[in-house]
Write a protein that holds these residues in place. Structure first.
Motif, PDB file in Angstrom:
ATOM      1  N   HIS A 196       0.818  -1.219   0.000  1.00 21.66           N
ATOM      2  CA  HIS A 196       0.000   0.000   0.000  1.00 21.66           C
ATOM      3  C   HIS A 196       0.850   1.266   0.000  1.00 21.66           C
ATOM      4  O   HIS A 196       0.417   2.322   0.450  1.00 21.66           O
ATOM      5  N   CYS A 227      -2.047   2.379  -5.199  1.00 21.37           N
ATOM      6  CA  CYS A 227      -1.121   1.586  -4.388  1.00 21.37           C
ATOM      7  C   CYS A 227      -0.439   0.558  -5.304  1.00 21.37           C
ATOM      8  O   CYS A 227      -0.955   0.221  -6.368  1.00 21.37           O
ATOM      9  N   CYS A 238      -7.773  -1.034  -0.326  1.00 24.74           N
ATOM     10  CA  CYS A 238      -7.650  -0.406   0.996  1.00 24.74           C
ATOM     11  C   CYS A 238      -8.425   0.907   1.030  1.00 24.74           C
ATOM     12  O   CYS A 238      -8.515   1.557   2.063  1.00 24.74           O
ATOM     13  N   CYS A 240      -7.567   1.107  -4.970  1.00 24.68           N
ATOM     14  CA  CYS A 240      -7.038  -0.060  -4.259  1.00 24.68           C
ATOM     15  C   CYS A 240      -8.117  -0.571  -3.305  1.00 24.68           C
ATOM     16  O   CYS A 240      -9.027   0.161  -2.922  1.00 24.68           O
TER      17      CYS A 240
HETATM   18 ZN   LIG Z   1      -3.891   0.091  -0.996  1.00 20.76          ZN
END
Ligand SMILES: [Zn+2]
Length: 387
Positions: A228, A248, A243, A241
């Motif tokens: 990340h 990332c 996340c 991403c």
């Molecule tokens: Zn990420």
């Protein structure tokens, strides 16, 4: 000076060097003969050292050569990935004695996954005493608290108390570790290396860093989470991403991201295993994407390599099975960008430990933990039979 020593110091000599004579221990430890005799008899009585037949001993004198008895107890290890886990009962030197693999979905949450892990532990029971449990997870671990914290992919695992979950089942310490850290420890210890980066390339991407023989955890245990960090080459359209952030490294090179791209061009791929299969079958679109992913990972670690100067970068995880198709991109970027002295003796290769790297590393980490002075005292108090 002898008063400051501990059985664990003497035991460490055997764990590092193998068989030693009484005289070797005196020379290596700098302890007096009396202290060494005492330590050796305590450790032998506990079963952690065994006298070696055919040593220097003659004519009824007590044996003067000893060896570490790694089979004294086992460590149960579970290396959990996004889509499967490997469990192993390892001896105290990290060698797997029995192992098994299962397919899971880490998103099904900690209780469901740990129940399967427990079932698998029972299936590989070797009948030995269990001195420790280790769980490796594909997410950030707050090491001191033994908990996964804010894992981008492991829904429901955030701060879940894994040790408490195992407590009713095993009377042994439970340790939680990031999967890539465990792999780095395995590479370092098995191959006797001081400076290693382990890259786990699977559904997600993680890096474990062992330098000067120690895991670099950082302040909270989150060091090495390169998946990340921001990718160097990015598309004009930012890529989301999983996340929640954009661009990332994982959004370009994670198994899940490659899968997403392949689906967009009409190639059905479900999981890293399918990607590996497509590469092996020479699918041009997949090969192209895996090579590009290699370059993104290479860029992501090139500066890290310059800063830390590892001797080996060991690749594992399902995508590592794409071999040269993935590796060439990583090598290209690292050798291009890192400084010549740093890359002179650098090896970038697939781990020779395969998917056992995780459980082997976990066993080393737990063995170190249970054989350090304060925990070893508890074992010696419990197991030593005084005559
Ligand atoms: Zn990420």
């Amino acid at each position: 000076m002898d008063g400051g020593s501990h059985e664990s110091d003497v035991l460490s000599l055997f764990r590092e060097r193998g068989q030693l004579s009484r005289t070797d221990v005196i020379a290596l430890s700098g302890l007096s003969r009396t202290t060494v005799n005492h330590r050796l008899s305590t450790l032998t009585a506990s079963g952690l050292l065994v006298p070696v037949e055919g040593g220097e001993s003659t004519g009824g004198r007590p044996s003067s050569r000893f060896d570490f008895s790694a089979r004294r107890a086992v460590i149960l290890c579970a290396d959990i990935g996004a889509t499967g886990f490997t469990v192993a009962a390892c001896d105290l030197s990290g060698a797997p004695l029995a192992d098994a693999e299962r397919t899971i979905d880490v998103w099904s949450g900690p209780e469901a996954v740990l129940s399967l892990v427990l079932e698998a532990f029972r299936a590989i029971d070797t009948g030995d005493e269990v001195w420790g449990i280790a769980v490796g997870v594909p997410g950030p671990v707050e090491f001191a608290a033994h908990r996964v914290v804010n894992p981008p992919i492991m829904t429901g695992w955030d701060r879940f108390d894994i040790a408490a979950w195992f407590a009713p089942h095993y009377d042994a310490p439970v340790l939680v570790e990031n999967d890539a850290n465990a792999r780095a420890v395995a590479e370092a210890r098995v191959h006797r290396l001081d400076n290693v980066i382990a890259l786990k390339l699977g559904t997600g991407i993680g890096a474990g860093l062992v330098f000067n023989g120690q895991i670099i955890r950082g302040d909270k245990g989150a060091a090495g989470d390169i998946g990340h960090t921001r990718a160097t080459i990015v598309d004009s359209e930012p890529r989301e991403c999983r996340c929640g952030s954009f661009d990332c490294v994982e959004a370009y090179a994670g198994g899940w991201a490659i899968e997403r791209e392949l689906r967009e061009v009409g190639i059905p791929a479900a999981g890293a295993r399918d990607i590996v299969e497509l590469v092996r079958n020479g699918d041009i679109e997949t090969v192209r994407r895996v090579r590009a992913a290699g370059r993104v990972v290479g860029d992501a670690i090139a500066d890290l390599v310059s800063i830390l100067n590892p001797r080996v970068i060991a690749l594992s995880g399902m995508l590592a099975e794409c071999d040269e198709n993935l590796m060439s991109g990583i090598r290209e970027r690292v050798y291009q960008r890192a400084t010549p002295l740093v890359t002179r003796d650098l090896t970038i290769a697939r781990s020779t430990l395969g998917e056992h790297a995780g459980v082997i590393g976990l066993a080393y980490i737990v063995s170190d933990e249970v054989l350090r002075p304060s925990s070893l005292d508890r074992i010696l108090a419990r197991t030593t039979v005084r005559v």
